[in-house]
Design a protein around this motif. Structure first.
Motif, PDB file in Angstrom:
ATOM      1  N   ALA A 198       0.854  -1.193   0.000  1.00  0.00           N
ATOM      2  CA  ALA A 198       0.000   0.000   0.000  1.00  0.00           C
ATOM      3  C   ALA A 198       0.885   1.237   0.000  1.00  0.00           C
ATOM      4  O   ALA A 198       1.841   1.335   0.786  1.00  0.00           O
ATOM      5  CB  ALA A 198      -0.928  -0.008   1.211  1.00  0.00           C
ATOM      6  N   LEU A 199       0.583   2.179  -0.884  1.00  0.00           N
ATOM      7  CA  LEU A 199       1.366   3.408  -1.009  1.00  0.00           C
ATOM      8  C   LEU A 199       0.472   4.591  -0.625  1.00  0.00           C
ATOM      9  O   LEU A 199      -0.319   5.084  -1.429  1.00  0.00           O
ATOM     10  CB  LEU A 199       1.879   3.571  -2.442  1.00  0.00           C
ATOM     11  CG  LEU A 199       2.711   2.399  -2.994  1.00  0.00           C
ATOM     12  CD1 LEU A 199       3.075   2.651  -4.450  1.00  0.00           C
ATOM     13  CD2 LEU A 199       3.961   2.190  -2.164  1.00  0.00           C
ATOM     14  N   PRO A 200       0.556   5.029   0.658  1.00  0.00           N
ATOM     15  CA  PRO A 200      -0.337   6.090   1.128  1.00  0.00           C
ATOM     16  C   PRO A 200       0.149   7.481   0.691  1.00  0.00           C
ATOM     17  O   PRO A 200       1.325   7.814   0.798  1.00  0.00           O
ATOM     18  CB  PRO A 200      -0.287   5.945   2.642  1.00  0.00           C
ATOM     19  CG  PRO A 200       1.070   5.359   2.910  1.00  0.00           C
ATOM     20  CD  PRO A 200       1.416   4.498   1.730  1.00  0.00           C
ATOM     21  N   TYR A 217     -10.252   0.200  -0.621  1.00  0.00           N
ATOM     22  CA  TYR A 217     -10.240  -0.890   0.368  1.00  0.00           C
ATOM     23  C   TYR A 217     -10.343  -2.276  -0.265  1.00  0.00           C
ATOM     24  O   TYR A 217      -9.565  -3.178   0.099  1.00  0.00           O
ATOM     25  CB  TYR A 217     -11.373  -0.669   1.366  1.00  0.00           C
ATOM     26  CG  TYR A 217     -11.369  -1.639   2.506  1.00  0.00           C
ATOM     27  CD1 TYR A 217     -10.441  -1.515   3.545  1.00  0.00           C
ATOM     28  CD2 TYR A 217     -12.280  -2.697   2.558  1.00  0.00           C
ATOM     29  CE1 TYR A 217     -10.426  -2.405   4.595  1.00  0.00           C
ATOM     30  CE2 TYR A 217     -12.270  -3.597   3.602  1.00  0.00           C
ATOM     31  CZ  TYR A 217     -11.341  -3.449   4.619  1.00  0.00           C
ATOM     32  OH  TYR A 217     -11.330  -4.348   5.649  1.00  0.00           O
ATOM     33  N   PRO A 218     -11.255  -2.491  -1.245  1.00  0.00           N
ATOM     34  CA  PRO A 218     -11.300  -3.851  -1.824  1.00  0.00           C
ATOM     35  C   PRO A 218     -10.003  -4.242  -2.520  1.00  0.00           C
ATOM     36  O   PRO A 218      -9.576  -5.396  -2.437  1.00  0.00           O
ATOM     37  CB  PRO A 218     -12.458  -3.757  -2.832  1.00  0.00           C
ATOM     38  CG  PRO A 218     -13.301  -2.618  -2.347  1.00  0.00           C
ATOM     39  CD  PRO A 218     -12.333  -1.642  -1.770  1.00  0.00           C
ATOM     40  N   ALA A 219      -9.355  -3.280  -3.213  1.00  0.00           N
ATOM     41  CA  ALA A 219      -8.121  -3.599  -3.929  1.00  0.00           C
ATOM     42  C   ALA A 219      -6.994  -3.946  -2.974  1.00  0.00           C
ATOM     43  O   ALA A 219      -6.127  -4.778  -3.268  1.00  0.00           O
ATOM     44  CB  ALA A 219      -7.717  -2.430  -4.813  1.00  0.00           C
ATOM     45  N   ALA A 220      -6.995  -3.331  -1.781  1.00  0.00           N
ATOM     46  CA  ALA A 220      -5.925  -3.580  -0.819  1.00  0.00           C
ATOM     47  C   ALA A 220      -5.991  -4.996  -0.263  1.00  0.00           C
ATOM     48  O   ALA A 220      -4.975  -5.528   0.230  1.00  0.00           O
ATOM     49  CB  ALA A 220      -6.011  -2.570   0.316  1.00  0.00           C
ATOM     50  N   ALA A 221      -7.163  -5.622  -0.348  1.00  0.00           N
ATOM     51  CA  ALA A 221      -7.316  -6.976   0.212  1.00  0.00           C
ATOM     52  C   ALA A 221      -6.895  -8.063  -0.759  1.00  0.00           C
ATOM     53  O   ALA A 221      -6.807  -9.240  -0.367  1.00  0.00           O
ATOM     54  CB  ALA A 221      -8.779  -7.184   0.628  1.00  0.00           C
ATOM     55  N   TYR A 234      -3.294   5.158  -2.708  1.00  0.00           N
ATOM     56  CA  TYR A 234      -4.568   5.690  -2.188  1.00  0.00           C
ATOM     57  C   TYR A 234      -4.340   6.979  -1.417  1.00  0.00           C
ATOM     58  O   TYR A 234      -3.217   7.304  -0.999  1.00  0.00           O
ATOM     59  CB  TYR A 234      -5.241   4.651  -1.294  1.00  0.00           C
ATOM     60  CG  TYR A 234      -4.530   4.408   0.019  1.00  0.00           C
ATOM     61  CD1 TYR A 234      -5.001   4.963   1.196  1.00  0.00           C
ATOM     62  CD2 TYR A 234      -3.376   3.608   0.085  1.00  0.00           C
ATOM     63  CE1 TYR A 234      -4.340   4.746   2.400  1.00  0.00           C
ATOM     64  CE2 TYR A 234      -2.721   3.380   1.261  1.00  0.00           C
ATOM     65  CZ  TYR A 234      -3.201   3.956   2.424  1.00  0.00           C
ATOM     66  OH  TYR A 234      -2.552   3.739   3.618  1.00  0.00           O
ATOM     67  N   LEU A 235      -5.426   7.707  -1.242  1.00  0.00           N
ATOM     68  CA  LEU A 235      -5.400   8.939  -0.463  1.00  0.00           C
ATOM     69  C   LEU A 235      -5.625   8.569   0.988  1.00  0.00           C
ATOM     70  O   LEU A 235      -6.724   8.124   1.366  1.00  0.00           O
ATOM     71  CB  LEU A 235      -6.480   9.902  -0.956  1.00  0.00           C
ATOM     72  CG  LEU A 235      -6.635  11.217  -0.184  1.00  0.00           C
ATOM     73  CD1 LEU A 235      -5.342  12.019  -0.205  1.00  0.00           C
ATOM     74  CD2 LEU A 235      -7.788  12.043  -0.765  1.00  0.00           C
ATOM     75  N   PRO A 250     -12.047   1.760   4.830  1.00  0.00           N
ATOM     76  CA  PRO A 250     -13.115   1.542   3.841  1.00  0.00           C
ATOM     77  C   PRO A 250     -13.526   2.785   3.064  1.00  0.00           C
ATOM     78  O   PRO A 250     -13.929   2.692   1.906  1.00  0.00           O
ATOM     79  CB  PRO A 250     -14.274   1.016   4.698  1.00  0.00           C
ATOM     80  CG  PRO A 250     -13.613   0.359   5.868  1.00  0.00           C
ATOM     81  CD  PRO A 250     -12.386   1.190   6.152  1.00  0.00           C
ATOM     82  N   LYS A 251     -13.437   3.969   3.663  1.00  0.00           N
ATOM     83  CA  LYS A 251     -13.904   5.176   2.996  1.00  0.00           C
ATOM     84  C   LYS A 251     -12.797   5.901   2.217  1.00  0.00           C
ATOM     85  O   LYS A 251     -13.059   6.933   1.604  1.00  0.00           O
ATOM     86  CB  LYS A 251     -14.502   6.152   4.008  1.00  0.00           C
ATOM     87  CG  LYS A 251     -15.783   5.650   4.653  1.00  0.00           C
ATOM     88  CD  LYS A 251     -16.352   6.711   5.586  1.00  0.00           C
ATOM     89  CE  LYS A 251     -17.648   6.237   6.233  1.00  0.00           C
ATOM     90  NZ  LYS A 251     -18.206   7.271   7.138  1.00  0.00           N
ATOM     91  N   GLU A 252     -11.612   5.386   2.236  1.00  0.00           N
ATOM     92  CA  GLU A 252     -10.503   6.081   1.583  1.00  0.00           C
ATOM     93  C   GLU A 252     -10.456   5.741   0.100  1.00  0.00           C
ATOM     94  O   GLU A 252     -10.669   4.595  -0.302  1.00  0.00           O
ATOM     95  CB  GLU A 252      -9.185   5.746   2.280  1.00  0.00           C
ATOM     96  CG  GLU A 252      -9.135   6.343   3.682  1.00  0.00           C
ATOM     97  CD  GLU A 252      -7.882   5.991   4.423  1.00  0.00           C
ATOM     98  OE1 GLU A 252      -7.576   6.694   5.406  1.00  0.00           O
ATOM     99  OE2 GLU A 252      -7.198   5.013   4.048  1.00  0.00           O
ATOM    100  N   SER A 253     -10.162   6.792  -0.710  1.00  0.00           N
ATOM    101  CA  SER A 253     -10.251   6.676  -2.171  1.00  0.00           C
ATOM    102  C   SER A 253      -8.912   6.281  -2.778  1.00  0.00           C
ATOM    103  O   SER A 253      -7.845   6.691  -2.312  1.00  0.00           O
ATOM    104  CB  SER A 253     -10.713   8.014  -2.762  1.00  0.00           C
ATOM    105  OG  SER A 253     -10.684   7.976  -4.167  1.00  0.00           O
TER     106      SER A 253
END
Length: 450
Positions: A198-200, A217-221, A234-235, A250-253
């Motif tokens: 994950a690259l925040p 969130y779905p892609a991170a899983a 993601y942001l 879950p709400k992060e884009s």
């Protein structure tokens, strides 16, 4: 009656006629002088007196009380600002009249072949009706460096972005402590094949977030297969608050359109672009550890166009505004001369097999040489006195880079220098530079009258 007496009687009426003729001529001269006197009075008050006063004032110091002789003229040629003004004036004299005469000649020749020639001439001559003040304001806005204001930079930026593209996230930056920033502005981390990373990112403006962006969130899983790297950019910000820094909530884009690279031994071995949910997949990798990099192109500032009014381009930019105003003038004058050319010479050349370029170069231009000379010299006189455009278009910080003799004379005298002695010396220098061109024009006019 003797012969002498007879001659005297005959000479009497002749002498009286001569005397009456002399009195009539004197009366005519007196009447003419009375009619010319108001014009001479105005000429003396508005031209002769100011010139003589300026010459006298140039010989005194700034206060006007101490006689310094040629001191102001010596100081004038030692001042770097004045030398720059002389250099810029020389650029104006060499470039502007030559370009205007050439453009006027080309347009005058081409207009003859246009169906709506009168409307075209009117359109080109129309800027002459605009004052230099209004023209200066127009071009000051047109040259504005902000593409949202300056029409020229708006066009340049549009063309640039059409070919080069632009970064989607110019304000984005990696979450401190989780991503390492390189000196060139890129971000990186380390990951192994078969793993997800994950690259925040933070600092993304709401207006820069694409409308098609989806939750990350779905892609991170998703799990990566052997020989590939999966991940998500993601942001790292949860709307409304909450969330955990460095964790995909879950709400992060996701951030779509990001370029992600896999590097090994300093070489790029795979590259991908993030999808709408910020996910990416780097496949075809050998097992091992890789550097996952977000190149600086993802965060490059948008192209802002050309600094038209910067120190390097301010003088050419102002000359461009001058061309816009005076091209119609040159075209109309040259067009008037072109209409008087003998058509039989042109037709004879065509019948002899000459093409249009040969006719233009060997017949049209030589026959128009007197008109071209008058136009060129008139424009030389005009550009030596240019003031309004330079003063209005050039911003304050680059005013010195664009200054010419007329603006330098005003700045030294009234624009903060308060040295009317030096300003008068600059005025005298400007007069001496203009006089030869004026004399040349007057002599040519007298020859053409004869």
């Amino acid at each position: 009656m003797t012969a002498t007496t007879h001659l005297k009687q005959q000479a009497g009426p002749w002498a009286a006629g001569v005397a009456r003729g002399r009195r009539g001529r004197r009366r005519a001269r007196l009447i003419a002088l009375l009619f010319v006197f108001p014009a001479l009075l105005l000429l003396g008050a508005l031209v002769v007196y100011p010139v003589l006063f300026s010459v006298g004032r140039s010989l005194f110091d700034a206060s006007g009380t101490r006689f310094v002789g040629a001191g102001n003229y010596t100081e004038m040629f030692r001042d770097p600002a004045t030398l720059k003004a002389i250099r810029n004036t020389a650029i104006w004299v060499v470039v502007a009249p030559a370009l205007l005469t050439g453009l006027g000649l080309i347009l005058a020749v081409l207009v003859e072949k246009v169906r709506w020639a009168t409307a075209f001439k009117l359109l080109l001559f129309m800027p002459m009706a605009v004052s230099f003040l209004a023209a200066g304001i127009i071009f000051r806005l047109a040259y504005d460096e902000d593409p949202n204001k300056g029409v020229l930079n708006a066009a340049v930026v549009s063309v640039h972005d059409a070919f080069q593209g632009t970064s989607a996230y110019p304000t984005a930056r990696g979450r401190a402590g989780l991503l390492t920033q390189d000196g060139d502005g890129s971000y990186r981390t380390t990951a192994s094949t078969g793993r997800s990373v994950a690259l925040p990112m933070v600092g993304v403006l709401p207006k820069d977030l694409p409308k098609h962006a989806a939750p990350a969130y779905p892609a991170a899983a998703r799990q990566a297969a052997p020989g590939e790297l999966r991940g998500v950019v993601y942001l790292d910000f949860t709307p409304g608050g909450g969330g955990r820094p460095g964790k995909v909530d879950p709400k992060e884009s996701g951030l779509p359109g990001m370029t992600v690279q896999a590097l090994r031994d300093g070489r790029t071995v795979a590259s991908a672009t993030t999808a709408a949910d910020g996910s990416f997949r780097l496949s075809g990798l050998r097992a091992g550890s890789y550097t996952v990099k977000l190149p600086k192109s993802n965060f490059a500032q948008p192209y802002q166009g050309v600094s038209w009014l910067g120190p390097a381009l301010v003088t050419p930019a102002i000359i461009g505004a001058y061309l816009w105003i005076w091209t119609g003038f040159a075209m109309v004058l040259i067009g008037a001369g072109l209409s008087t050319l003998p058509r039989d010479a042109l037709e004879a050349a065509r019948m002899d097999g000459a093409n249009e370029w040969q006719i233009f170069r060997r017949i049209t231009v030589p026959l128009l040489a007197p008109v071209l000379t008058v136009v060129f010299v008139t424009l030389v006189i005009n550009v030596m006195k240019v003031f309004d455009l330079v003063y209005i278009i050039a911003p304050g910080p680059v005013q010195e880079d664009a200054t010419v003799l007329a603006t330098q004379m005003w700045l030294v005298s009234f624009g903060g220098g308060n040295n009317q002695g030096l300003g008068s010396a600059l005025g005298v220098l400007l007069l001496l530079l203009v006089i030869p061109a004026m004399v040349f024009n007057v002599r040519r006019f007298r020859r053409s009258q004869r």
